[in-house]
Design a protein around this motif. Sequence first.
Motif, PDB file in Angstrom:
ATOM      1  N   THR A   1       0.841  -1.199   0.000  1.00  9.68           N
ATOM      2  CA  THR A   1       0.000   0.000   0.000  1.00  9.68           C
ATOM      3  C   THR A   1       0.874   1.247   0.000  1.00  9.68           C
ATOM      4  OG1 THR A   1      -1.725  -1.204   1.176  1.00  9.68           O
ATOM      5  CG2 THR A   1      -1.846   1.199   1.256  1.00  9.68           C
ATOM      6  N   LYS A   2       1.969   1.200   0.744  1.00  6.25           N
ATOM      7  CA  LYS A   2       2.879   2.351   0.824  1.00  6.25           C
ATOM      8  C   LYS A   2       3.455   2.678  -0.558  1.00  6.25           C
ATOM      9  CE  LYS A   2       7.057   3.999   3.064  1.00  6.25           C
ATOM     10  NZ  LYS A   2       8.185   3.661   3.929  1.00  6.25           N
ATOM     11  N   ASP A   3       3.877   1.665  -1.308  1.00  5.04           N
ATOM     12  CA  ASP A   3       4.415   1.895  -2.649  1.00  5.04           C
ATOM     13  C   ASP A   3       3.351   2.462  -3.590  1.00  5.04           C
ATOM     14  OD1 ASP A   3       6.920   1.007  -1.892  1.00  5.04           O
ATOM     15  OD2 ASP A   3       6.733  -0.961  -2.853  1.00  5.04           O
ATOM     16  N   ILE A   4       2.151   1.931  -3.501  1.00  2.00           N
ATOM     17  CA  ILE A   4       1.062   2.428  -4.351  1.00  2.00           C
ATOM     18  C   ILE A   4       0.776   3.885  -4.020  1.00  2.00           C
ATOM     19  CG2 ILE A   4      -1.402   2.178  -4.902  1.00  2.00           C
ATOM     20  CD1 ILE A   4      -1.005  -0.878  -4.367  1.00  2.00           C
ATOM     21  N   GLU A   5       0.741   4.214  -2.746  1.00  2.00           N
ATOM     22  CA  GLU A   5       0.480   5.598  -2.334  1.00  2.00           C
ATOM     23  C   GLU A   5       1.606   6.533  -2.776  1.00  2.00           C
ATOM     24  OE1 GLU A   5      -0.135   4.927   1.845  1.00  2.00           O
ATOM     25  OE2 GLU A   5      -2.296   4.562   1.572  1.00  2.00           O
ATOM     26  N   THR A   6       2.848   6.048  -2.764  1.00  2.76           N
ATOM     27  CA  THR A   6       3.976   6.865  -3.227  1.00  2.76           C
ATOM     28  C   THR A   6       3.845   7.162  -4.717  1.00  2.76           C
ATOM     29  OG1 THR A   6       5.455   5.998  -1.520  1.00  2.76           O
ATOM     30  CG2 THR A   6       6.493   6.955  -3.471  1.00  2.76           C
TER      31      THR A   6
ATOM     32  N   VAL B   1       2.470  10.796  -9.306  1.00  2.00           N
ATOM     33  CA  VAL B   1       1.610  11.040 -10.465  1.00  2.00           C
ATOM     34  C   VAL B   1       0.765  12.298 -10.241  1.00  2.00           C
ATOM     35  CG1 VAL B   1      -0.373  10.116 -11.747  1.00  2.00           C
ATOM     36  CG2 VAL B   1       1.596   8.644 -11.260  1.00  2.00           C
ATOM     37  N   THR B   2       0.243  12.470  -9.044  1.00  2.00           N
ATOM     38  CA  THR B   2      -0.552  13.664  -8.733  1.00  2.00           C
ATOM     39  C   THR B   2       0.293  14.926  -8.850  1.00  2.00           C
ATOM     40  OG1 THR B   2      -2.024  12.395  -7.304  1.00  2.00           O
ATOM     41  CG2 THR B   2      -1.960  14.785  -6.945  1.00  2.00           C
ATOM     42  N   ALA B   3       1.529  14.883  -8.362  1.00  2.00           N
ATOM     43  CA  ALA B   3       2.418  16.050  -8.457  1.00  2.00           C
ATOM     44  C   ALA B   3       2.735  16.374  -9.917  1.00  2.00           C
ATOM     45  CB  ALA B   3       3.701  15.796  -7.669  1.00  2.00           C
ATOM     46  N   LEU B   4       3.020  15.360 -10.712  1.00  2.00           N
ATOM     47  CA  LEU B   4       3.310  15.583 -12.131  1.00  2.00           C
ATOM     48  C   LEU B   4       2.083  16.138 -12.855  1.00  2.00           C
ATOM     49  CD1 LEU B   4       5.390  12.381 -12.914  1.00  2.00           C
ATOM     50  CD2 LEU B   4       6.233  14.743 -12.830  1.00  2.00           C
ATOM     51  N   ARG B   5       0.914  15.580 -12.549  1.00  2.00           N
ATOM     52  CA  ARG B   5      -0.311  16.078 -13.164  1.00  2.00           C
ATOM     53  C   ARG B   5      -0.527  17.549 -12.813  1.00  2.00           C
ATOM     54  NH1 ARG B   5      -4.721  13.159 -10.864  1.00  2.00           N
ATOM     55  NH2 ARG B   5      -5.240  15.028  -9.697  1.00  2.00           N
TER      56      ARG B   5
ATOM     57  N   ARG C   1       1.745  19.769 -12.057  1.00  2.24           N
ATOM     58  CA  ARG C   1       2.715  20.585 -12.800  1.00  2.24           C
ATOM     59  C   ARG C   1       2.287  20.770 -14.245  1.00  2.24           C
ATOM     60  NH1 ARG C   1       8.804  18.844 -10.829  1.00  2.24           N
ATOM     61  NH2 ARG C   1       8.480  19.387  -8.635  1.00  2.24           N
ATOM     62  N   LEU C   2       1.804  19.701 -14.854  1.00  3.39           N
ATOM     63  CA  LEU C   2       1.384  19.783 -16.248  1.00  3.39           C
ATOM     64  C   LEU C   2       0.124  20.632 -16.406  1.00  3.39           C
ATOM     65  CD1 LEU C   2       2.081  16.117 -17.328  1.00  3.39           C
ATOM     66  CD2 LEU C   2       3.259  18.160 -18.166  1.00  3.39           C
ATOM     67  N   GLU C   3      -0.796  20.515 -15.471  1.00  2.00           N
ATOM     68  CA  GLU C   3      -2.033  21.298 -15.558  1.00  2.00           C
ATOM     69  C   GLU C   3      -1.779  22.790 -15.358  1.00  2.00           C
ATOM     70  OE1 GLU C   3      -5.223  17.896 -14.097  1.00  2.00           O
ATOM     71  OE2 GLU C   3      -4.473  19.334 -12.625  1.00  2.00           O
ATOM     72  N   SER C   4      -0.746  23.135 -14.605  1.00  2.00           N
ATOM     73  CA  SER C   4      -0.500  24.547 -14.328  1.00  2.00           C
ATOM     74  C   SER C   4       0.569  25.161 -15.237  1.00  2.00           C
ATOM     75  CB  SER C   4      -0.084  24.727 -12.864  1.00  2.00           C
ATOM     76  OG  SER C   4       1.185  24.131 -12.649  1.00  2.00           O
ATOM     77  N   SER C   5       1.160  24.362 -16.109  1.00  2.00           N
ATOM     78  CA  SER C   5       2.215  24.895 -16.964  1.00  2.00           C
ATOM     79  C   SER C   5       1.665  25.253 -18.339  1.00  2.00           C
ATOM     80  CB  SER C   5       3.345  23.871 -17.128  1.00  2.00           C
ATOM     81  OG  SER C   5       2.948  22.794 -17.924  1.00  2.00           O
ATOM     82  N   GLU C   6       2.455  26.035 -19.048  1.00  2.00           N
ATOM     83  CA  GLU C   6       2.060  26.370 -20.415  1.00  2.00           C
ATOM     84  C   GLU C   6       2.472  25.228 -21.337  1.00  2.00           C
ATOM     85  OE1 GLU C   6       5.543  29.269 -21.804  1.00  2.00           O
ATOM     86  OE2 GLU C   6       4.475  30.005 -20.059  1.00  2.00           O
ATOM     87  N   GLU C   7       2.076  25.347 -22.581  1.00  2.00           N
ATOM     88  CA  GLU C   7       2.379  24.306 -23.568  1.00  2.00           C
ATOM     89  C   GLU C   7       3.883  24.094 -23.690  1.00  2.00           C
ATOM     90  OE1 GLU C   7       0.231  22.361 -25.477  1.00  2.00           O
ATOM     91  OE2 GLU C   7      -1.247  23.188 -24.094  1.00  2.00           O
ATOM     92  N   PRO C   8       4.300  22.818 -23.868  1.00  2.00           N
ATOM     93  CA  PRO C   8       5.738  22.574 -24.060  1.00  2.00           C
ATOM     94  C   PRO C   8       6.239  23.246 -25.330  1.00  2.00           C
ATOM     95  CG  PRO C   8       4.474  20.520 -24.239  1.00  2.00           C
ATOM     96  CD  PRO C   8       3.500  21.630 -23.947  1.00  2.00           C
ATOM     97  N   ARG C   9       7.441  23.707 -25.271  1.00  2.00           N
ATOM     98  CA  ARG C   9       8.019  24.354 -26.458  1.00  2.00           C
ATOM     99  C   ARG C   9       9.449  23.851 -26.640  1.00  2.00           C
ATOM    100  NH1 ARG C   9       7.517  28.014 -22.406  1.00  2.00           N
ATOM    101  NH2 ARG C   9       9.432  28.939 -21.613  1.00  2.00           N
ATOM    102  N   ALA C  10       9.842  23.824 -27.878  1.00  2.00           N
ATOM    103  CA  ALA C  10      11.215  23.392 -28.203  1.00  2.00           C
ATOM    104  C   ALA C  10      12.191  24.504 -27.852  1.00  2.00           C
ATOM    105  CB  ALA C  10      11.316  23.042 -29.676  1.00  2.00           C
ATOM    106  N   ARG C  11      13.289  24.090 -27.284  1.00  2.00           N
ATOM    107  CA  ARG C  11      14.351  25.054 -26.994  1.00  2.00           C
ATOM    108  C   ARG C  11      15.486  24.824 -27.976  1.00  2.00           C
ATOM    109  NH1 ARG C  11      14.644  25.660 -20.483  1.00  2.00           N
ATOM    110  NH2 ARG C  11      12.429  26.030 -20.221  1.00  2.00           N
TER     111      ARG C  11
END
Length: 158
Positions: free
Chosen positions: A131-136, A141-145, A147-157
């Motif tokens: 359960t601990k691994d699943i929760e981690t 995944v929640t943190a990445l989501r 970040r993606l929801e609050s960021s602008e579109e990816p752009r090439a550098r």
Amino acid sequence: MPQTKRTPAGEALSNLILDLFRLNSLLFTAGDRLVAGLGLTSARWQILGAIIAAERPQPVAWLARDLGAARQNVQRIVNDLQRDGLVTFETNPHHRRAQLVVLTGKGQQAFDAAMRLQLPWVNGLADGLSTKDIETVSRVVTALRGRLESSEEPRARV
């Protein structure tokens, strides 16, 4: 000088993203098989779940936002659900054109049946995992989501 290779964390995340793509595909395939006898697909089941999770009728655009999906795709699936009597549309007092999606009794029954099938399947899938691994993983995944929801579109550098 621009960075020319991934950091160790970037490399690990890139590998995780590829694994998540594969996992998503496998989950949709498994879900399709699980609920096929109910006349559902994973996508239809997911939309029914979003309607229930919303706790009050919402327009398609809001359901799409909650799912992180394209409005047009959600609209197509909702139209199919409506054709099959699993949802209906009601007038939205706040917006003339954006009707509210409402679960019917038949839709609730289909969702409940899908969840009864999901119970032993998900318990078997979780067997042997901590359960601990699943929760981690869920926190990552929640943190990445987020970040993606609050960021602008990816752009090439360059």
